[in-house]
Design a protein around this motif. Structure first.
Motif, PDB file in Angstrom:
ATOM      1  N   GLU A   1      47.502  43.843  52.850  1.00 53.67           N
ATOM      2  CA  GLU A   1      46.555  43.040  53.621  1.00 53.67           C
ATOM      3  C   GLU A   1      45.581  42.284  52.717  1.00 53.67           C
ATOM      4  OE1 GLU A   1      47.010  46.195  53.634  1.00 53.67           O
ATOM      5  OE2 GLU A   1      45.143  47.226  53.127  1.00 53.67           O
ATOM      6  N   GLN A   2      45.597  42.575  51.410  1.00 53.54           N
ATOM      7  CA  GLN A   2      44.681  41.876  50.508  1.00 53.54           C
ATOM      8  C   GLN A   2      45.406  40.951  49.531  1.00 53.54           C
ATOM      9  OE1 GLN A   2      42.117  45.659  49.934  1.00 53.54           O
ATOM     10  NE2 GLN A   2      40.969  43.987  48.994  1.00 53.54           N
TER      11      GLN A   2
ATOM     12  N   GLN B   1      44.069  37.773  47.572  1.00 55.85           N
ATOM     13  CA  GLN B   1      43.353  37.740  46.286  1.00 55.85           C
ATOM     14  C   GLN B   1      44.259  37.310  45.124  1.00 55.85           C
ATOM     15  OE1 GLN B   1      41.085  41.236  48.226  1.00 55.85           O
ATOM     16  NE2 GLN B   1      40.698  41.371  46.048  1.00 55.85           N
TER      17      GLN B   1
ATOM     18  N   SER C   1      35.767  42.076  50.484  1.00 53.91           N
ATOM     19  CA  SER C   1      37.034  42.790  50.521  1.00 53.91           C
ATOM     20  C   SER C   1      36.850  44.136  49.867  1.00 53.91           C
ATOM     21  CB  SER C   1      38.104  41.993  49.778  1.00 53.91           C
ATOM     22  OG  SER C   1      37.747  41.886  48.419  1.00 53.91           O
TER      23      SER C   1
ATOM     24  N   GLY D   1      38.348  42.755  43.519  1.00 54.08           N
ATOM     25  CA  GLY D   1      37.683  42.701  44.817  1.00 54.08           C
ATOM     26  C   GLY D   1      36.447  43.589  44.840  1.00 54.08           C
TER      27      GLY D   1
END
Lengths: 415, 250
Positions: A88-89, A92, A193, A183
């Motif tokens: 889900e990140q 970045q 985040s 993050g």
């Protein structure tokens, strides 16, 4: 005169003869074959034997390829790309990729030459990835990267960005990459985040990161060590010699393990406990710098004494003489050796899989052992390693190709 | 610095000695060069003439004796050495142009980084100097694309770009093909006429005879004889000078 050889004193009565074209070197396909592959009996035997070996290997390879099972690679494409970085990140690392694309585009436009070569390779890769249905946002990110690359090129070629800002951009992109990937702070565009521990970084992303950081840090350190080894000051000279010989006498894998266990001993109290990633990067940088120093020293030794004397006689300071006269010439002379060293470093990053970091080879090992593929006859190791090998080859060959372009570019008008 | 009047000494070397290991390369060499003077140093190879000229701007270090250039004593002090190097231009036997820079960049590099002159101004002056040595059209080329004579003329322009008060020439024509020697000597003759102080190590006797104010004859690391060209070529005093002249003027 009948023989056409002039007598002892003779004056050519004719005007200068016009220049003629050299004789043609190619004499058609059949002629070439006969001249190069079947000129003698032994040559013919050698040619036929080689053809047979090539056929034999090619036939086996084709048979294996026909039955190869690529599903494990396709199913794990995210793992190969970024390791176990939280799905889900992924925005970045995507921003990092876009940043790099923009920088490459601007650089290719502004500086041309080798940057354009690299930019073209990157564009081809992005185009390919944008066309493959990778799923999620991946295709869109690749397409956006391509757009930034081309847009950057367009702007750079029109001189929209000064060289100095571009250099600053590249330098800043290093720390920025780490901030983006880690993050845990309020990021522009991406918002807040959760922090991503560096032990979760992996795949090609980690391989690239290790290689780029290793190259970018070991290069200046290596140049300084090479200069140090030739210094007139004994303290600097013996430190450099000691460092170079010590590091070159130890295998990288030993340094990596030492980094994992011993690095904190050498750090000041407040520095705490650096992550596995930082330890690996430190070991790789120290290792590569020692080899690089010896390569650069070779280049320095190839510079004639007259170059130093001319710089001295003009009143250039020692530092200016190094910057403008000695180092530019010395480094160009050893481009092949330096690039060879960098290719070695790129491949050596695979050793960090042995100290628990999930780079490409570690991902490969994990994929091979996934339970889904237990039923596949013969296992999936062949396909997985061929794939990983191809990725390493692609980037290594790219570096090698770029270095040859750079060499011919920097030939200083020599014929 | 005091005493800029004509006829004052701009280089004063007193009792200069130098050894390479046990080899005594310069033996008590003393020489004073006046402003605007052209001094030609001749002598057999290995006589120390190149070594001597190279001690003047500290490309070689002398171990005893004193050298003063335009009032600046040549000591171990880096500031003094750099100051002297800014006053003296040097032209080498092997040209020693920077092969990775264009002709123009070769000439502008030192003015920009040592004298801190703006790029545009440095380039304009470089072009003037290239006009003066007769090869402005070569400005964008690399040294490797030029003939030996052209390279040496660029080297002269490069040295002149620092606006030196003294020009040192270390066998400037010895590495040139015969048909290129003339073009370099012509540039040097023009420079001498313009009033530049010059110290020239050379084997070109025609240049020595025609351009030199004084000729210095060196042998075995020492100065044997100093004289005006007429004196030197028609009435040499020392036996060693006579022998040398016999050998080269045969």
């Amino acid at each position: 005169m009948a023989t056409g050889i002039p007598p002892t004193h003779w004056v050519n009565p004719n005007p200068p003869a016009p220049s003629q074209k050299p004789p043609a070197t190619t004499v058609g396909g059949i002629g070439w074959l006969r001249a190069h592959l079947f000129s003698t009996a032994a040559n013919s035997v050698l040619t036929l034997a080689t053809l047979w070996v090539l056929y034999w290997i090619g036939e086996r390879l084709a048979r294996w390829l026909a039955g190869a099972f690529w599903e494990p690679i396709w199913a794990n494409r995210k793992l190969f790309a970024t390791g176990i970085y939280p799905s889900e990140q992924l925005g970045q690392p995507a921003v990092v990729l876009l940043l790099v694309c923009a920088l490459f585009g601007l650089s290719a436009g502004r500086w041309g030459s080798i940057m354009r070569t690299v930019g073209i390779g990157l564009a081809a890769l992005l185009l390919l990835l944008a066309l493959i249905p990778l799923g999620g946002m991946a295709q869109a990110v690749m397409a956006a990267g391509l757009a930034l690359l081309l847009g950057g090129y367009w702007l750079g070629a029109r001189g929209w960005v000064a060289s100095r800002w571009l250099v600053a951009g590249w330098v800043l992109s290093g720390p920025l990459t780490f901030v983006l990937l880690l993050g845990g702070v309020e990021l522009p565009l991406l918002g807040a985040s959760p922090a991503v521990d560096s032990s979760l970084w992996g795949g090609l992303m980690l391989t690239m990161l290790l290689a780029v950081v290793g190259i970018a840090l070991s290069f200046p350190v290596g140049v300084l060590l090479a200069l140090g080894r030739r210094s007139k000051l004994p303290v600097i000279r013996y430190f450099s010699i000691g460092y170079i010989e010590l590091i070159r006498g130890v295998p990288l894998i030993t340094l990596l393990f030492m980094g994992m266990t011993m690095l904190p001993l050498f750090l000041p109290g407040g520095w705490g406990n650096p992550s596995q990633l930082v330890r690996a990067m430190t070991a790789i940088t120290f290792f590569s710098a020692a080899y690089l120093a010896e390569n650069v020293r070779g280049g320095l030794q190839a510079i004639p004494k007259g170059q130093y004397e001319a710089a001295d006689a003009l009143g250039l300071s020692g530092l200016d003489s190094l910057r403008f006269i000695i180092l530019p010439q010395a480094l160009v002379k050893v481009i092949p050796a330096i690039v060879g060293q960098f290719i070695g470093l790129f491949k050596d990053t695979s050793l960090v899989s042995l100290v628990g970091l999930l780079e490409l080879v570690a991902v490969a090992k994990a994929v091979i052992q996934q339970p889904e593929w237990l039923g596949v006859a013969g296992g999936v190791a062949k396909e997985v390693y061929v794939f990983v090998g191809l990725i390493f080859f692609l980037f290594s060959y790219g570096m090698s190709f770029a270095s040859r372009r750079l060499e011919s570019k920097l030939g200083f008008g020599k014929r | 610095m005091a005493g800029h009047a004509e006829n004052t000494d701009i280089i004063v070397a007193t009792q200069v000695n130098k050894w390479y290991g046990d080899f005594h390369a310069l033996k008590n060499v003393s020489l004073a060069v006046k402003r605007r003077e052209v001094v030609v140093i001749i002598g057999p190879s290995g006589s120390g003439k190149s070594t001597f000229i190279r001690t003047i701007n500290r490309l070689e270090e002398h171990q005893s004796g004193e050298i003063v250039v335009d009032g600046i004593p040549l000591t171990h002090d880096v500031r003094n050495i750099e100051a002297i190097r800014m006053e003296t231009g040097m032209v080498f036997q092997q040209f020693n142009l920077f092969p990775h820079l264009t002709v123009l960049q070769n000439i502008t590099l030192a003015p920009m980084h040592v004298r801190k002159i703006k790029k545009a101004e440095a380039e304009a002056r470089a072009m003037q100097l290239l006009e003066r040595v007769g090869i402005p059209e070569q400005a964008p080329k690399f040294p490797g694309q030029l003939s030996g004579g052209q390279q040496q003329r660029v080297a002269i322009a490069r040295a002149l770009a620092m606006q030196p008060k003294i020009m040192l020439f270390d066998e400037p024509t010895s590495a040139l093909d015969p048909e290129m020697i003339r073009e370099v000597l012509e540039v040097m003759e023009e420079l001498a006429e313009s009033g530049m102080t010059m110290v020239v190590v050379t084997h070109e006797m025609g240049f020595a005879r025609g351009v030199a104010d004084r000729i210095v004859f060196m042998d075995s690391g020492e100065i044997v004889e100093i004289g005006t060209p007429e004196h030197f070529f028609t009435d040499p005093q020392h036996d060693r000078t006579k022998l040398f002249l016999q050998q080269i003027l045969k």
